[in-house]
Motif scaffolding. Structure first.
Motif, PDB file in Angstrom:
ATOM      1  N   ASP A 176       0.822  -1.202   0.000  1.00 45.48           N
ATOM      2  CA  ASP A 176       0.000   0.000   0.000  1.00 45.48           C
ATOM      3  C   ASP A 176       0.869   1.271   0.000  1.00 45.48           C
ATOM      4  O   ASP A 176       0.454   2.308  -0.483  1.00 45.48           O
ATOM      5  CB  ASP A 176      -0.905  -0.029   1.237  1.00 45.48           C
ATOM      6  CG  ASP A 176      -1.992   1.019   1.162  1.00 45.48           C
ATOM      7  OD1 ASP A 176      -2.714   1.017   0.148  1.00 45.48           O
ATOM      8  OD2 ASP A 176      -2.105   1.837   2.093  1.00 45.48           O
ATOM      9  N   ARG A 177       2.065   1.164   0.547  1.00 44.86           N
ATOM     10  CA  ARG A 177       2.956   2.337   0.531  1.00 44.86           C
ATOM     11  C   ARG A 177       3.838   2.359  -0.716  1.00 44.86           C
ATOM     12  O   ARG A 177       4.864   3.028  -0.746  1.00 44.86           O
ATOM     13  CB  ARG A 177       3.806   2.355   1.803  1.00 44.86           C
ATOM     14  CG  ARG A 177       2.952   2.754   3.003  1.00 44.86           C
ATOM     15  CD  ARG A 177       3.727   2.747   4.294  1.00 44.86           C
ATOM     16  NE  ARG A 177       2.857   2.323   5.380  1.00 44.86           N
ATOM     17  CZ  ARG A 177       3.268   2.058   6.614  1.00 44.86           C
ATOM     18  NH1 ARG A 177       4.549   2.156   6.921  1.00 44.86           N
ATOM     19  NH2 ARG A 177       2.409   1.690   7.525  1.00 44.86           N
ATOM     20  N   GLY A 178       3.482   1.544  -1.673  1.00 44.52           N
ATOM     21  CA  GLY A 178       4.149   1.652  -2.965  1.00 44.52           C
ATOM     22  C   GLY A 178       5.361   0.748  -3.150  1.00 44.52           C
ATOM     23  O   GLY A 178       6.048   0.836  -4.169  1.00 44.52           O
ATOM     24  N   HIS A 179       5.616  -0.132  -2.206  1.00 44.43           N
ATOM     25  CA  HIS A 179       6.769  -1.020  -2.370  1.00 44.43           C
ATOM     26  C   HIS A 179       6.373  -2.262  -3.150  1.00 44.43           C
ATOM     27  O   HIS A 179       5.234  -2.720  -3.070  1.00 44.43           O
ATOM     28  CB  HIS A 179       7.328  -1.416  -1.002  1.00 44.43           C
ATOM     29  CG  HIS A 179       7.717  -0.239  -0.168  1.00 44.43           C
ATOM     30  ND1 HIS A 179       8.684   0.664  -0.556  1.00 44.43           N
ATOM     31  CD2 HIS A 179       7.236   0.219   1.025  1.00 44.43           C
ATOM     32  CE1 HIS A 179       8.799   1.607   0.367  1.00 44.43           C
ATOM     33  NE2 HIS A 179       7.922   1.367   1.331  1.00 44.43           N
ATOM     34  N   GLU A 180       7.349  -2.798  -3.854  1.00 44.23           N
ATOM     35  CA  GLU A 180       7.073  -4.017  -4.602  1.00 44.23           C
ATOM     36  C   GLU A 180       7.262  -5.221  -3.667  1.00 44.23           C
ATOM     37  O   GLU A 180       8.333  -5.408  -3.082  1.00 44.23           O
ATOM     38  CB  GLU A 180       8.020  -4.121  -5.799  1.00 44.23           C
ATOM     39  CG  GLU A 180       7.490  -5.102  -6.819  1.00 44.23           C
ATOM     40  CD  GLU A 180       8.465  -5.312  -7.983  1.00 44.23           C
ATOM     41  OE1 GLU A 180       8.256  -6.264  -8.725  1.00 44.23           O
ATOM     42  OE2 GLU A 180       9.429  -4.524  -8.103  1.00 44.23           O
ATOM     43  N   VAL A 181       6.197  -6.016  -3.525  1.00 36.98           N
ATOM     44  CA  VAL A 181       6.188  -7.082  -2.516  1.00 36.98           C
ATOM     45  C   VAL A 181       5.847  -8.424  -3.160  1.00 36.98           C
ATOM     46  O   VAL A 181       4.912  -8.519  -3.951  1.00 36.98           O
ATOM     47  CB  VAL A 181       5.125  -6.785  -1.424  1.00 36.98           C
ATOM     48  CG1 VAL A 181       5.100  -7.895  -0.384  1.00 36.98           C
ATOM     49  CG2 VAL A 181       5.372  -5.429  -0.770  1.00 36.98           C
ATOM     50  N   VAL A 182       6.616  -9.453  -2.791  1.00 35.52           N
ATOM     51  CA  VAL A 182       6.261 -10.823  -3.170  1.00 35.52           C
ATOM     52  C   VAL A 182       6.071 -11.628  -1.887  1.00 35.52           C
ATOM     53  O   VAL A 182       6.902 -11.558  -0.976  1.00 35.52           O
ATOM     54  CB  VAL A 182       7.367 -11.480  -4.027  1.00 35.52           C
ATOM     55  CG1 VAL A 182       7.133 -12.991  -4.152  1.00 35.52           C
ATOM     56  CG2 VAL A 182       7.405 -10.866  -5.415  1.00 35.52           C
ATOM     57  N   VAL A 183       4.958 -12.372  -1.819  1.00 35.27           N
ATOM     58  CA  VAL A 183       4.710 -13.247  -0.673  1.00 35.27           C
ATOM     59  C   VAL A 183       4.886 -14.693  -1.133  1.00 35.27           C
ATOM     60  O   VAL A 183       4.283 -15.101  -2.133  1.00 35.27           O
ATOM     61  CB  VAL A 183       3.277 -13.062  -0.119  1.00 35.27           C
ATOM     62  CG1 VAL A 183       3.050 -13.962   1.091  1.00 35.27           C
ATOM     63  CG2 VAL A 183       3.002 -11.598   0.225  1.00 35.27           C
ATOM     64  N   LEU A 184       5.712 -15.447  -0.419  1.00 34.81           N
ATOM     65  CA  LEU A 184       5.911 -16.861  -0.732  1.00 34.81           C
ATOM     66  C   LEU A 184       5.231 -17.692   0.350  1.00 34.81           C
ATOM     67  O   LEU A 184       5.550 -17.567   1.534  1.00 34.81           O
ATOM     68  CB  LEU A 184       7.407 -17.191  -0.762  1.00 34.81           C
ATOM     69  CG  LEU A 184       8.264 -16.376  -1.735  1.00 34.81           C
ATOM     70  CD1 LEU A 184       9.750 -16.713  -1.541  1.00 34.81           C
ATOM     71  CD2 LEU A 184       7.837 -16.634  -3.181  1.00 34.81           C
ATOM     72  N   GLU A 185       4.303 -18.526  -0.035  1.00 40.15           N
ATOM     73  CA  GLU A 185       3.537 -19.307   0.946  1.00 40.15           C
ATOM     74  C   GLU A 185       3.710 -20.809   0.651  1.00 40.15           C
ATOM     75  O   GLU A 185       3.527 -21.248  -0.480  1.00 40.15           O
ATOM     76  CB  GLU A 185       2.051 -18.905   0.883  1.00 40.15           C
ATOM     77  CG  GLU A 185       1.088 -19.839   1.602  1.00 40.15           C
ATOM     78  CD  GLU A 185       1.417 -20.146   3.067  1.00 40.15           C
ATOM     79  OE1 GLU A 185       1.688 -19.213   3.841  1.00 40.15           O
ATOM     80  OE2 GLU A 185       1.426 -21.341   3.424  1.00 40.15           O
TER      81      GLU A 185
END
Ligand SMILES: Cc1cc2nc3c(=O)[nH]c(=O)nc-3n(C[C@H](O)[C@H](O)[C@H](O)COP(=O)(O)OP(=O)(O)OC[C@H]3O[C@@H](n4cnc5c(N)ncnc54)[C@H](O)[C@@H]3O)c2cc1C
Ligand code: SF4
Lengths: 177, 547
Positions: free
Chosen positions: B33-42
């Protein structure tokens, strides 16, 4: 106590059917017979089983069970086949022991047949032996339908049994009788 | 929204979050939401929402083991339990998008001020490096995200600045049976905060009373972290399911994590690179992943120069008492609690003038406790029917006999942190990827056992005042864990005595952050997830600063 359409809808909801389509089930439109996954004989045998499995206070077992099992198996051909196979086994068994199909036995003999084959103590197992499958697909299926419905719950003083989305009122209310 | 089918890594991202339970989901959502590029590994899979009704049926019908509801168990989830008490790890967690909140009960309370200061106040355990006041704004924000229904009627709760986002659930009929006895005994009852919609909330259904909250809420009225994962996706995060991270890699200097190595369902290994890494795998898998990531720079496990990764494993313990009344008690309509009492939390030894005797012990000799009034005492008729050995009128007779008059109290008791209670690796057994399985070596202390007995005594006094015939009690001999895995990467300022800093970053590595109850220093006796959420929101702020 009378089993209603609403009970069938509730029981189906508990079993994952018609949650969104509850309204169609409640409406008076005729059942979609072309979608019927079980033949009349199988349904009649399930009704005959329910007559023994359900307490004598319960009325209108036939329309309730018919509606429930038809809808429940509607888009589930594998389940429908498993139910039909299990019912066929039941008939074979009573043919051998009582010389008649299960549905044409009197209730005492139906009860006797169940006990004789050990379904009372069998583990319900959809992949188990014939009797274990019978316990799963016939006995527990029908008991689940009844006791997760409001009328089934009411028989024991619990209008909103587990599995039934009966809202937030009943837990706050005192005893109803 | 469904998980990404493409399981190849993104080009180096800002943040790689490992684990899609509430801790990981919240950080992913905030940072995306603050504009960072995020990847979640589950590691686990994304479950289809529409399958929940089937899962509910599985949970009710005895043919299907409880673990099958969320597909736990098997080689993937193998573990060993080597402590004094057996630990049933796989009933205590879920792997999948949403994490263990898919299964949880959804009780959400703030820790008390005293929980952060047990050493300075009582001379036991350790103090946290932060105070309740530091977390207070994050608690409020966490309550909004989790959608908490609650009321400000609890005189024992720590200070709060604003009401809960939703009104509390009304008390149950069963609560009303307790009310008079409690009043006569000088015990104050109050509402229980629930992460469950007492009204429709942010587009999610109001609770409709299926009563199967634990292990599955088919309506979505109970919060679970799939909601936050959906928000994270909307904010631009990428979520990849079925990609268990095998180990973390670091640079030559051992100062920064460079990549998370994961395996896809078809057996392909990939590396996700990122500027910042968040380990949010729950209180057992978080230390395990660090221990599995040993290297020449970190021979005892990544971020483990303190030797404390996996140590101080704690859980809450159940204490309960129940019986029957000679009137109907109306149990099992819903699957959650509406009333409790935290009167004995800060000091379990105090009594009341009206009839709860004081305990013959010092505060330091006991751990905190919270007590609850059950809405689901005794057997459930539908489950009795499916397990019965009869049918027809006989069965109905049995159901009427078995259901209707049960009444019970439960409660949780905290445990002391002890170093010899730990999560380790058991190299003698490996999982489906050949990694040593987690070893759960759980140990409990005397103060905890004393507090369980104390909880039982209070419960018995209340139930007897009610006129109940007591038929069971769960005390120190037969208690079990509440499935809250705490303490295994504890927070502190001294790098020799803790694993993460008060900013939730590992002392050893510049860009490795930990979210979850593994950072707790003490257990308190409150269910941990609201505190997990508050800490995750705090960590998100610090990570944002770092970026
Ligand atoms: C039956 C039950 C009832 C509960 N009731 C309550 C309650 O009422 N109130 C309360 O506060 N708490 C309750 N809890 C605890 C609550 O569920 C947890 O505290 C919470 O889910 C923890 O959040 P988390 O994100 O830290 O971990 P989790 O929710 O456990 O999520 C961790 C995720 O990480 C993934 N993961 C693990 N290892 C890897 C890896 N190597 N690579 C990639 N992914 C990985 C897992 O698959 C999992 O999805 C309950 C738990 C259970 C089991
Ligand atoms: S009682 Fe409410 S929260 Fe629990 S399963 Fe039913 S709808 Fe979900």
């Amino acid at each position: 106590m009378r089993l209603t359409r609403r009970d069938a809808v509730a029981a189906l909801a508990a079993a994952g059917v018609a949650v969104g389509g509850g309204a169609t089930l409640l409406s008076d439109s005729p059942e979609k017979s072309d979608a019927s996954p079980l033949d009349d004989g199988t349904v009649a045998t399930l009704v005959a089983a329910a007559e023994v499995l359900y307490p004598s206070e319960v009325e209108d077992t036939e329309p309730f069970v018919t509606r429930y099992v038809q809808r429940r198996n509607a888009d589930e051909p594998d389940r429908a086949t498993a139910v039909a196979d299990t019912v066929a086994y039941l008939d074979e068994y009573t043919d051998a022991w009582f010389d008649a199909a299960f549905a044409s036995l009197n209730p005492a003999d139906r009860d006797d047949a169940f006990r004789r084959m050990g379904v009372d103590t069998a583990d319900p197992d959809p992949d188990g032996s014939d009797v274990e499958r019978l316990r799963y697909y016939v006995v527990n299926e029908l008991l689940f339908a009844l006791y997760s419905s409001p009328t089934g719950g009411k028989l024991v003083g619990l209008e909103n049994p587990r599995g039934n989305p009966g809202g937030l009122g009943s837990y706050q209310r005192g005893p109803q009788s | 929204m469904s998980a990404d089918r493409d399981r190849t890594p993104s080009p180096r991202v800002d943040v790689c979050v490992i684990g899609a339970g509430p801790a990981g989901a919240l950080i992913a959502e905030r940072l995306a939401d603050r504009g960072h590029e995020v990847v979640v590994l589950e590691a686990g899979r994304e479950f289809d929402f529409d399958s929940r009704i089937d899962r509910m049926e599985r949970s009710i019908r005895p043919a299907h083991g409880g673990l099958s509801v969320w597909e736990m168990g098997g080689e993937r989830d193998a573990y060993s339990s080597t402590g004094e008490w057996f630990y049933p790890l796989n009933t205590a967690r879920v792997k999948g998008v949403g994490g263990s909140t898919l299964h949880w009960q959804g009780m959400v309370m703030r820790l008390h001020e005293s929980d952060f200061e047990t050493d300075s106040r009582f001379g036991v355990g350790d103090d946290w490096p932060i105070e309740y006041a530091d977390l207070k704004p994050y608690y409020a924000e966490g309550e909004k995200v989790l959608g908490v229904a609650g009321a400000s009627d609890n005189p024992f709760a720590p200070p709060r600045d604003e009401p809960h986002p939703m009104p509390a659930f009304e008390p149950s009929y069963s609560d009303s049976l307790f009310a008079e006895a409690c009043e006569n005994l000088g015990v104050t009852m109050h509402s229980v905060p629930n992460a469950r919609n007492s009204e429709s909330y942010d587009g999610d259904s109001q609770c409709v009373g299926y009563g199967t909250c634990k292990p599955v809420c088919p309506s979505g009225a109970k919060y679970d972290a799939t909601r936050t994962i959906d928000d994270a996706r909307e904010a631009g995060a990428r979520v990849i399911d079925r990609v268990p991270v095998q180990r973390l890699h670091h640079d030559d200097a051992g100062e920064t994590v460079t990549a998370a190595e994961y395996v896809t369902p078809d057996g392909t290994t990939h590396r996700q690179e990122a500027r910042e890494f968040v380990v949010a795998c729950g209180g057992v898998e978080t230390p395990r992943l660090l221990l599995l990531s040993e290297s020449s720079a970190y021979p005892d496990g990544l971020a483990n120069s303190s030797g404390l990764v996996g140590r101080y494993f704690m859980d809450h313990l159940f204490a309960g008492t129940g019986g029957v009344l000679d009137e109907r008690t109306r149990q099992k309509h819903v699957g959650f609690l509406t009333s409790g009492t935290h009167q004995f939390y800060d000091d379990p030894t105090v009594g009341t003038e009206q009839g709860i005797p004081a305990a013959d012990a010092d505060r330091a000799e006991m751990t905190p406790m919270k007590l609850e009034f059950f809405n689901y005492a005794g057997p459930s008729p539908v489950e009795m029917a499916l397990d019965g050995e009869t049918w027809g009128d006989d069965l109905l007779g049995e159901l009427r006999e078995g259901y209707g008059n049960s009444i019970a109290m439960g409660g949780l008791v905290g445990q002391r942190p002890r170093k010899d209670s730990y999560i380790g690796l058991d190299p003698s057994t490996t999982d489906d990827h050949g990694n040593p399985v987690p070893e759960v070596h759980w140990r409990v202390d005397d103060a905890t056992e004393r507090a369980i007995r104390r909880a039982n005594d209070i419960q018995r006094t209340i139930l007897e005042a009610l006129g109940a015939e007591i038929t069971w009690q769960v005390g120190p001999e037969d208690t079990g864990p509440a499935y809250h895995h705490m303490g295994t990467t504890r927070m502190g300022t001294d790098p020799t005595e803790s694993v993460v800093s008060p900013r939730l970053r590992t002392h050893d590595l510049d860009n490795c952050w930990i979210a979850g109850s593994s950072v707790f220093v003490t257990s308190g006796a409150m269910n941990p997830t609201l505190t997990i959420a508050a800490l995750a929101l705090k960590a998100a702020d610090h990570i944002d600063d770092a970026l």
